[in-house]
Scaffold this active site. Sequence first.
Site, PDB file in Angstrom:
ATOM      1  N   ARG A   1       5.172   0.754  -5.758  1.00  0.00           N
ATOM      2  CA  ARG A   1       5.077  -0.132  -4.598  1.00  0.00           C
ATOM      3  C   ARG A   1       4.186  -1.334  -4.860  1.00  0.00           C
ATOM      4  NH1 ARG A   1       6.549   2.282   0.285  1.00  0.00           N
ATOM      5  NH2 ARG A   1       4.969   1.149   1.443  1.00  0.00           N
TER       6      ARG A   1
ATOM      7  N   GLU B   1       9.333 -13.386 -11.946  1.00  0.00           N
ATOM      8  CA  GLU B   1       8.523 -12.312 -11.355  1.00  0.00           C
ATOM      9  C   GLU B   1       8.118 -11.262 -12.378  1.00  0.00           C
ATOM     10  OE1 GLU B   1      10.275  -9.957  -8.276  1.00  0.00           O
ATOM     11  OE2 GLU B   1      12.261 -10.105  -9.112  1.00  0.00           O
TER      12      GLU B   1
ATOM     13  N   LYS C   1      14.167 -13.396 -11.371  1.00  0.00           N
ATOM     14  CA  LYS C   1      13.899 -12.267 -12.275  1.00  0.00           C
ATOM     15  C   LYS C   1      12.939 -12.693 -13.381  1.00  0.00           C
ATOM     16  CE  LYS C   1      14.966  -9.327 -10.398  1.00  0.00           C
ATOM     17  NZ  LYS C   1      15.332  -9.841  -9.131  1.00  0.00           N
TER      18      LYS C   1
ATOM     19  N   GLU D   1      18.932 -16.147  -8.690  1.00  0.00           N
ATOM     20  CA  GLU D   1      18.481 -14.765  -8.929  1.00  0.00           C
ATOM     21  C   GLU D   1      17.977 -14.602 -10.367  1.00  0.00           C
ATOM     22  OE1 GLU D   1      17.621 -12.372  -7.301  1.00  0.00           O
ATOM     23  OE2 GLU D   1      17.691 -10.674  -8.669  1.00  0.00           O
TER      24      GLU D   1
ATOM     25  N   HIS E   1      19.901 -34.951  -9.708  1.00  0.00           N
ATOM     26  CA  HIS E   1      19.096 -35.611  -8.659  1.00  0.00           C
ATOM     27  C   HIS E   1      17.628 -35.238  -8.785  1.00  0.00           C
ATOM     28  CE1 HIS E   1      22.849 -36.783  -6.732  1.00  0.00           C
ATOM     29  NE2 HIS E   1      23.274 -35.573  -7.059  1.00  0.00           N
TER      30      HIS E   1
ATOM     31  N   CYS F   1       0.836  -1.223   0.000  1.00  0.00           N
ATOM     32  CA  CYS F   1       0.000   0.000   0.000  1.00  0.00           C
ATOM     33  C   CYS F   1       0.863   1.262   0.000  1.00  0.00           C
ATOM     34  CB  CYS F   1      -0.868   0.028   1.258  1.00  0.00           C
ATOM     35  SG  CYS F   1      -1.954  -1.369   1.394  1.00  0.00           S
TER      36      CYS F   1
ATOM     37  N   LYS G   1       6.710  -3.774  -4.196  1.00  0.00           N
ATOM     38  CA  LYS G   1       8.129  -3.446  -4.109  1.00  0.00           C
ATOM     39  C   LYS G   1       8.669  -3.722  -2.716  1.00  0.00           C
ATOM     40  CE  LYS G   1      12.160  -2.071  -5.260  1.00  0.00           C
ATOM     41  NZ  LYS G   1      12.959  -3.028  -6.057  1.00  0.00           N
TER      42      LYS G   1
ATOM     43  N   ASN H   1      -1.915   1.326   5.855  1.00  0.00           N
ATOM     44  CA  ASN H   1      -1.016   0.318   5.295  1.00  0.00           C
ATOM     45  C   ASN H   1      -0.639  -0.592   6.448  1.00  0.00           C
ATOM     46  OD1 ASN H   1       0.854  -1.247   3.977  1.00  0.00           O
ATOM     47  ND2 ASN H   1       2.443   0.327   3.884  1.00  0.00           N
ATOM     48  N   GLY H   2      -0.929  -1.892   6.308  1.00  0.00           N
ATOM     49  CA  GLY H   2      -0.578  -2.832   7.376  1.00  0.00           C
ATOM     50  C   GLY H   2      -1.698  -3.834   7.564  1.00  0.00           C
TER      51      GLY H   2
HETATM   52  C1  AGP Z   1      13.111  -9.005  -5.949  1.00  0.00           C
HETATM   53  O1  AGP Z   1      13.150  -8.755  -7.343  1.00  0.00           O
HETATM   54  C2  AGP Z   1      11.719  -8.993  -5.413  1.00  0.00           C
HETATM   55  N1  AGP Z   1      11.075  -7.767  -5.719  1.00  0.00           N
HETATM   56  C3  AGP Z   1      11.639  -9.401  -3.963  1.00  0.00           C
HETATM   57  O2  AGP Z   1      12.039 -10.750  -3.910  1.00  0.00           O
HETATM   58  C4  AGP Z   1      12.497  -8.605  -2.950  1.00  0.00           C
HETATM   59  O3  AGP Z   1      13.854  -8.878  -3.157  1.00  0.00           O
HETATM   60  C5  AGP Z   1      12.106  -9.086  -1.532  1.00  0.00           C
HETATM   61  O4  AGP Z   1      10.754  -8.762  -1.327  1.00  0.00           O
HETATM   62  C6  AGP Z   1      12.966  -8.453  -0.438  1.00  0.00           C
HETATM   63  O5  AGP Z   1      12.782  -7.070  -0.453  1.00  0.00           O
HETATM   64  P1  AGP Z   1      13.804  -6.164   0.402  1.00  0.00           P
HETATM   65  O6  AGP Z   1      15.172  -6.358  -0.189  1.00  0.00           O
HETATM   66  O7  AGP Z   1      13.291  -4.772   0.229  1.00  0.00           O
HETATM   67  O8  AGP Z   1      13.743  -6.633   1.822  1.00  0.00           O
END
Ligand code: AGP
Length: 612
Positions: free
Chosen positions: A27, A492, A489, A485, A508, A2, A607, A99-100
């Site tokens: 966000r 997501e 990428k 990683e 395995h 949020c 985000k 937010n929360g």
């Molecule tokens: C990474 O591309 C993602 N957006 C997500 O995995 C992110 O790395 C994770 O939510 C951790 O966020 P932070 O580094 O702000 O704690």
Amino acid sequence: MCGIIAYLGEKPAYPILMKGLYRLEYRGYDSAGIAILNKELTVIKTRGKVSELEHFINGKNLHGTIGIAHTRWATHGEPNDVNAHPHYSQSKNLAIIHNGIIENYGTLRKELIHRGYEFRSNTDTETLIHLIEDIQIKEGVELVEAVRIALNQVIGAYAIVIISKNDPDMLIAARKSSPLVVGIGEGEFFLASDATPLIEHTKDVVYLEDEELAIIRRGHELKIKTIKNKEKTPYIQKMELNLSALEKGGYEHFMLKEIFEQPRSIKDSMRGRLNVKKGTVKLGGITEYEQKLVNARRVIMVACGTSWHAALVGEYIFEDLARIPVEVEYASEFRYRHPILNEDDVVIAISQSGETADTMAAIELARDKGATIIGICNVVGSSIARATDAGSYTHAGPEIGVASTKAFTAQITILLLMALTIAEKKGTISRLRYQEILTELEQIPEKVTETLKVNDQVKFIANLYKDSRNALYLGRGYNFPVALEGALKLKEISYIHAEGYPAAEMKHGPIALIDEEMPVIFIATNKGTYEKVLINIEEVKTRKAKIIAIVTEHDERVAELADHVIEIPETEEMLVPLLATIPLQLLSYHIATMRGCNVDQPRNLAKSVTVE
Ligand code: AGP
């Protein structure tokens, strides 16, 4: 996650709030809304994008110099018009944005329904505004006091802003576990979930602490007190961000801009810290805790997502250079696992946003057990940065794209500097070797610039594989986390299922997946277990998979086996992740854009995940 933006001042609130909502889009959200007070308290909200809200509002009379606005990332109650924020109180004299998560909202809601309150939505937020109004009426107290009493009954996380039809010169805000920043201008105030919407208005900010209430009154100084009614003096800080950091700078997407910013962001993460001529590394933020790190029985790294992948690279670096046992933990698992921790342990919490709820909870658990906690964050003044004993900012600049790129390479850079500092103090590295690594590290920004030249080649390859339904990323040693990683990428932002695996582990199980439909991406650079990776590539090739390989420049052996090779400059084994990850970032970016995906705001993603 949020997004919150609020305004109280002399200017028309509507344009400020709408621009703020656009700044908060990164966000991640699924509905948006606004409330503006001008005798009447008007709330307009809708499912969908901010642009749809703006279109929906078009022409409606939304004049007024006080208002609140919100982008919602649904937790309780599906994303729709009714569940969008702001939420009215029963009388419609109050409105709230939040937010929360209010964890005990079910109990509170039942009690309020019992007292005759009618709920319009399925959200926990509406419960809070009804509770506040109920207290205000029942106890006959001022709104600020009613908010304070209500928050003492709430269990959970909140960043809230409340506006009252009966008091057009006041906003009330409060936070616990979810971030909230107060911007202080000339005769005007701003509230936001993070600093990005404030930059063009003011540099003077106050980061609210947990269980603090901010009372903002037109023509008065900002007042802060705790929910236990203790007055606090606002600590006004100067924000370092600038507006250009929030623009795309000619790139089609923030993600592409941030991929191409990495020569500078890596350089910035070393600025003032690495001095090759003097042969020194200085991380000012952990100076007082260097000895703690040198004497650490164990280092535990806690993080989520991409930051967790950076921690995995950090594990190899710390064990290689500083010879300290390292454990890497998903923060979300660590916090519920009853881990064995004590004063000799050092916990390193890694987070780009500095607001990730699971990482924050892991820190609190580690603190309760007496461990020393070091933070590696990108957002200055973030909750995690303020919750740790010491730490280093990555200084990568604002990362707007939801998919983390430059933060990942900056985190690895800080982990390298930290490990080099410890190794040099512990004497686990020779002076010569130390100097060699420093010298090579200083070259990395230029080598990243060189690596970025593969963009067109990667785009060509992306077009061949954009319709794949799956992908496998394989690497060993330092390149195993890079494989993870790269897979994250792709997942997501293009929504293609992808898995990262240690290359040897593929035998395995995952090898059963290999056929001509499965593109396999190898990170096959020429250090470490290179010869073994060649065998793994053979194993995959015999099963007719298409092979894309990231290789060290001038490599010929992999080229004989792979369908495509992408060359990156030669460097130290422990620095390879800083280069090898670049083509994988570009590959996911181009595939996603070719698939018409929303690269900067992928579906379902936020985000910063400030809720569990
Ligand atoms: C990474 O591309 C993602 N957006 C997500 O995995 C992110 O790395 C994770 O939510 C951790 O966020 P932070 O580094 O702000 O704690």
